[in-house]
Design a protein around this motif. Structure first.
Motif, PDB file in Angstrom:
ATOM      1  N   THR A   1      39.043  -9.679  35.500  1.00 10.04           N
ATOM      2  CA  THR A   1      38.941  -8.389  35.983  1.00 10.04           C
ATOM      3  C   THR A   1      39.618  -7.124  35.098  1.00 10.04           C
ATOM      4  OG1 THR A   1      40.267  -8.649  37.890  1.00 10.04           O
ATOM      5  CG2 THR A   1      37.914  -9.395  38.061  1.00 10.04           C
ATOM      6  N   SER A   2      39.170  -6.043  35.396  1.00 10.14           N
ATOM      7  CA  SER A   2      40.009  -4.810  34.864  1.00 10.14           C
ATOM      8  C   SER A   2      39.620  -3.539  35.436  1.00 10.14           C
ATOM      9  CB  SER A   2      39.870  -4.814  32.991  1.00 10.14           C
ATOM     10  OG  SER A   2      38.305  -4.606  33.128  1.00 10.14           O
ATOM     11  N   GLN A   3      40.608  -2.667  35.442  1.00  8.76           N
ATOM     12  CA  GLN A   3      39.950  -1.252  35.926  1.00  8.76           C
ATOM     13  C   GLN A   3      40.528  -0.211  34.690  1.00  8.76           C
ATOM     14  OE1 GLN A   3      40.650  -1.202  39.988  1.00  8.76           O
ATOM     15  NE2 GLN A   3      39.156   0.251  40.256  1.00  8.76           N
ATOM     16  N   ASP A   4      39.594   0.720  34.557  1.00  9.76           N
ATOM     17  CA  ASP A   4      40.195   1.787  33.654  1.00  9.76           C
ATOM     18  C   ASP A   4      40.718   3.044  34.371  1.00  9.76           C
ATOM     19  OD1 ASP A   4      37.722   2.649  33.861  1.00  9.76           O
ATOM     20  OD2 ASP A   4      37.485   3.064  31.472  1.00  9.76           O
ATOM     21  N   HIS A   5      41.112   3.994  33.478  1.00 11.10           N
ATOM     22  CA  HIS A   5      41.401   5.464  33.994  1.00 11.10           C
ATOM     23  C   HIS A   5      40.591   6.331  33.129  1.00 11.10           C
ATOM     24  CE1 HIS A   5      44.588   4.797  37.217  1.00 11.10           C
ATOM     25  NE2 HIS A   5      44.883   3.806  36.450  1.00 11.10           N
ATOM     26  N   LYS A   6      39.286   7.164  33.564  1.00  8.13           N
ATOM     27  CA  LYS A   6      38.846   7.663  32.655  1.00  8.13           C
ATOM     28  C   LYS A   6      39.078   9.259  32.519  1.00  8.13           C
ATOM     29  CE  LYS A   6      34.330   5.468  31.916  1.00  8.13           C
ATOM     30  NZ  LYS A   6      34.584   4.360  32.655  1.00  8.13           N
TER      31      LYS A   6
ATOM     32  N   PRO B   1      44.755  -8.076  36.129  1.00 11.84           N
ATOM     33  CA  PRO B   1      43.620  -7.961  36.920  1.00 11.84           C
ATOM     34  C   PRO B   1      43.406  -6.702  37.784  1.00 11.84           C
ATOM     35  CG  PRO B   1      45.090  -9.369  37.850  1.00 11.84           C
ATOM     36  CD  PRO B   1      45.893  -9.131  36.699  1.00 11.84           C
ATOM     37  N   ALA B   2      42.118  -6.356  38.200  1.00 10.61           N
ATOM     38  CA  ALA B   2      41.954  -5.439  39.257  1.00 10.61           C
ATOM     39  C   ALA B   2      42.080  -6.288  40.803  1.00 10.61           C
ATOM     40  CB  ALA B   2      40.738  -4.979  38.812  1.00 10.61           C
TER      41      ALA B   2
ATOM     42  N   PRO C   1      44.288  -4.875  27.129  1.00 12.22           N
ATOM     43  CA  PRO C   1      45.164  -5.662  28.335  1.00 12.22           C
ATOM     44  C   PRO C   1      44.175  -7.155  28.426  1.00 12.22           C
ATOM     45  CG  PRO C   1      44.231  -3.770  29.393  1.00 12.22           C
ATOM     46  CD  PRO C   1      43.930  -3.550  27.802  1.00 12.22           C
ATOM     47  N   ILE C   2      42.901  -7.224  28.503  1.00 11.81           N
ATOM     48  CA  ILE C   2      42.392  -8.096  28.809  1.00 11.81           C
ATOM     49  C   ILE C   2      42.556  -9.370  27.743  1.00 11.81           C
ATOM     50  CG2 ILE C   2      40.110  -9.455  28.971  1.00 11.81           C
ATOM     51  CD1 ILE C   2      39.045  -7.185  30.602  1.00 11.81           C
ATOM     52  N   LEU C   3      42.547  -9.211  26.486  1.00 14.61           N
ATOM     53  CA  LEU C   3      42.528 -10.104  25.638  1.00 14.61           C
ATOM     54  C   LEU C   3      44.212 -10.334  25.470  1.00 14.61           C
ATOM     55  CD1 LEU C   3      40.566  -9.000  22.489  1.00 14.61           C
ATOM     56  CD2 LEU C   3      40.153 -10.672  24.156  1.00 14.61           C
TER      57      LEU C   3
ATOM     58  N   VAL D   1      51.591  -5.774  38.494  1.00 12.69           N
ATOM     59  CA  VAL D   1      50.924  -4.681  37.720  1.00 12.69           C
ATOM     60  C   VAL D   1      52.067  -3.753  37.494  1.00 12.69           C
ATOM     61  CG1 VAL D   1      49.317  -2.752  37.827  1.00 12.69           C
ATOM     62  CG2 VAL D   1      48.390  -5.031  38.632  1.00 12.69           C
ATOM     63  N   ALA D   2      52.733  -3.613  38.621  1.00 10.06           N
ATOM     64  CA  ALA D   2      54.051  -2.634  38.394  1.00 10.06           C
ATOM     65  C   ALA D   2      54.891  -2.765  37.398  1.00 10.06           C
ATOM     66  CB  ALA D   2      54.806  -2.637  39.756  1.00 10.06           C
ATOM     67  N   ALA D   3      55.318  -4.420  37.235  1.00 11.65           N
ATOM     68  CA  ALA D   3      56.249  -4.831  36.228  1.00 11.65           C
ATOM     69  C   ALA D   3      55.611  -4.610  34.866  1.00 11.65           C
ATOM     70  CB  ALA D   3      56.497  -6.176  36.367  1.00 11.65           C
ATOM     71  N   ALA D   4      54.239  -4.873  34.654  1.00  9.71           N
ATOM     72  CA  ALA D   4      53.483  -4.794  33.401  1.00  9.71           C
ATOM     73  C   ALA D   4      53.492  -3.168  33.085  1.00  9.71           C
ATOM     74  CB  ALA D   4      51.923  -5.215  33.404  1.00  9.71           C
ATOM     75  N   GLN D   5      53.325  -2.318  33.824  1.00 13.29           N
ATOM     76  CA  GLN D   5      53.433  -0.821  33.738  1.00 13.29           C
ATOM     77  C   GLN D   5      54.773  -0.120  33.270  1.00 13.29           C
ATOM     78  OE1 GLN D   5      54.231   1.854  37.176  1.00 13.29           O
ATOM     79  NE2 GLN D   5      52.281   3.144  36.634  1.00 13.29           N
TER      80      GLN D   5
END
Ligand code: AMP
Length: 433
Positions: free
Chosen positions: A210-215, A234-235, A297-299, A395-399
Motif C-alpha cells: 500500500t502507498s499514499q502520495d501528496h499531490k 505502507p499507508a 518507495p514501493i519498489l 514512517v518517521a524513521a524513513a522520513q
C-alpha cells in the motif's frame, strides 16, 4: 535477457534499477531515460521518445528485447502494447482498449456505473449538449474534469455554480485541447484519499504494497495540484479490512467488467480512491500504469524479481509467484525545480550527489540530464527533478533518512515539501505498532 523500459522519469529510474537487479537480465535499456538511469549498472539510455512507438518497436526488434515495460500513460493510451504484442514482443502494459480507463474519464464513469462500482454521481457534456441549467441544480462544490489526458491538470474543484459553468465552458472551448472536448461534471466527495496499485493479469491480481502520495505542492497539503510531491509505503490508513473491501468492491469488479466488455487487463492498475466516512471506497480515477512517485518507495520495499513478476503476469501464471515486502517503511521526497508546477527553469547544475551516495537510502532521478559541454555535470531538466527515498522501521524513521538525502543535495531555487508522510506519522504516534 534484454529489457526495455519506456519513459524517462523517476518511475522509470526505479523500474530500471529494479529490473537490473534480476540475475536473468544482462542489459536494461531506458527510452529516453535520464541522467540517473545512465549511471545505473547494466542500464543504458536510448535516445527515443516515449511516444515514438514506431522507433521503439524497431529498436526492440533490432535488439531482440524480451520484455518491455511501459512507464507513462501516453504510449499505452495510444496503443503501444497492441503494436508490440502484434509484432510478437512481450509488452507489460494494458491494451489501448483497456487503457481507456485512464484515457477517457467519461468512458470510465460509464464503465463504473454499468458495473456498479462506487463512484461520485456525474453527468457528461460536449459543446453541443452542454447545459448550464444542469450545473445550477447541483450541490456545491462541484468537480469539473476534462475527459482526456491533461497531465494531471484537467480537474477543477469549483466553489460556485458560475465558476463551474465557466470552467466547463473553457474546457469545451478548447483550453485543454482535444482532452476537453467532453467534460465530466461530478459530485464532490470528501474523505481520505488512498492510492491502490495492483499488478493485474486478466482476473488474477497481485496487490502491491500500500502507498499514499501528496499531490499538493505545499506543506499541509496546500497549494496547487502537482504530479506528486512525495509518497510513502505502507499507508497505515489501508487496514486489512479496508484492503479487503477495495479488492472486493473495486479491483475485482473492475477486472471482471473489463473482461465482460472484451478488454481483459494486463499491467499495473492504479485506482485513486476517496474513502468515505462509512468506509465506501469511491473511485476518483484509474491510472493504467504505476504511479509516480509511488513506484519509488514501493519498489524500494519489493523483495522479488520484478522481471519474473511481469513475465508471470504475461504468461497467466501470476497466481504462482511469491512476493515478499521489506517490513520497513519507505518514504520518497520529491525535489522539484522552483516554480513547478507552473513554469520553471531548466539547466541548473545540481551539487551534492557524492555526499548523498555515502548516505543510506536511494536518490532516483526524474527531470535530469548530464551536460556534455560541462564534463557530464548533472543539471535540472524537468519540473520534478529527483526523488530521495529513505527506509526505516517506521514512517518517521524513513522520513528522517529521506530528508538527510534531500539536505545533502542542492541547486538554485530547489523546492520540496518538508512534511511528506505527516498523516502516517501522526497515525503511528496515535497507534504505535
Ligand atoms: P483525478 O485526476 O480524477 O484523480 O483528480 C485529481 C484530484 O482531484 C484527486 O486526486 C482529488 O484530490 C481531486 N478530486 C477528483 N475528483 C474528486 C471528487 N469527485 N471529489 C473530491 N475531490 C476530487
Amino acid at each position: 535477457m534484454k529489457v526495455l523500459i519506456v519513459g524517462g522519469g523517476g518511475r522509470e529510474h526505479a523500474l530500471a534499477w529494479k529490473c537490473a537487479q534480476s540475475s536473468r537480465v544482462d542489459q536494461v535499456f531506458v527510452a529516453p531515460g535520464n541522467a540517473g538511469t545512465a549511471l545505473e549498472p547494466k542500464v543504458r539510455n536510448v535516445d527515443i521518445a516515449a511516444d515514438d512507438i514506431d522507433a521503439l518497436l524497431a529498436f526492440a526488434t533490432r535488439e531482440d528485447i524480451e520484455l518491455s515495460i511501459i512507464g507513462p500513460e501516453g504510449p499505452l493510451v495510444a496503443g503501444i502494447a497492441d503494436r508490440f504484442t502484434a509484432a510478437g514482443r512481450a509488452c507489460f502494459g494494458p491494451s489501448r482498449a483497456a487503457a481507456r480507463l485512464e484515457g477517457s474519464k467519461a468512458f470510465t464513469k460509464d464503465f463504473l456505473e454499468r458495473h456498479r462500482i462506487p463512484t461520485a454521481s456525474y453527468a457528461t457534456f460536449t459543446a453541443k449538449t452542454f447545459d448550464p441549467a444542469y450545473i445550477r441544480t447541483q450541490r456545491l462544490p462541484l468537480v469539473v474534469k476534462a475527459d482526456g489526458l491533461a497531465a494531471g491538470k484537467g480537474v477543477l474543484i469549483c466553489a460556485t455554480h458560475e465558476s463551474a459553468i465557466e470552467a466547463a465552458g473553457a474546457m469545451l472551448g478548447g483550453s485543454f485541447g482535444a482532452a476537453g472536448r467532453t467534460v465530466v461534471i461530478e459530485e464532490f466527495l470528501s474523505g481520505e484519499e488512498v492510492s491502490f496499485i495492483v499488478i493485474a493479469s486478466d482476473q488474477t491480481v497481485l496487490p502491491l504494497a500500500t502507498s499514499q502520495d501528496h499531490k499538493r505542492r505545499d506543506d499541509g497539503d496546500q497549494g496547487p495540484n502537482t504530479g506528486g510531491m512525495g509518497a510513502y509505503s505502507p499507508a497505515p490508513i489501508v487496514t486489512p479490512a479496508l484492503h479487503a473491501r477495495i479488492m472486493r468492491e473495486v479491483i475485482e469488479p473492475t477486472l471482471r467488467g473489463l473482461r465482460a466488455d472484451g478488454n481483459p487487463y494486463l499491467g499495473f492498475l492504479y485506482a485513486g480512491l476517496m474513502i468515505a466516512a462509512d468506509g465506501t471506497p469511491n473511485v476518483l480515477e484509474f491510472n493504467c500504469r504505476f504511479g509516480d512517485p509511488e513506484t519509488q518507495p514501493i519498489l524500494m520495499r519489493l523483495q522479488a524479481d520484478l522481471v519474473d513478476l511481469c513475465e508471470a503476469a504475461l504468461s497467466g501464471a501470476l497466481d504462482s509467484v511469491d512476493v515478499r515486502w521489506d517490513p520497513r517503511a519507505a518514504l520518497g521526497v520529491v525535489m522539484a525545480a522552483g516554480g513547478y508546477p507552473d513554469s520553471y527553469r531548466k539547466g541548473d547544475p545540481i551539487s551534492g550527489f557524492p555526499a548523498a551516495a555515502r548516505l543510506p537510502g536511494k536518490v532516483f532521478h526524474a527531470g535530469t540530464r548530464s551536460d556534455a559541454r560541462d564534463g557530464g555535470q548533472i543539471v535540472t531538466a524537468g519540473g520534478r527533478v529527483l526523488c530521495a527515498v529513505g527506509l526505516g522501521d517506521s514512517v518517521a524513521a524513513a522520513q528522517a533518512q529521506a530528508y538527510d538525502l534531500v539536505h545533502a543535495i542542492h541547486w538554485n531555487l530547489v523546492q520540496y515539501r518538508r512534511d511528506i508522510g505527516y498523516r502516517a506519522i501522526a497515525y503511528e504516534r496515535r497507534e504505535p505498532k
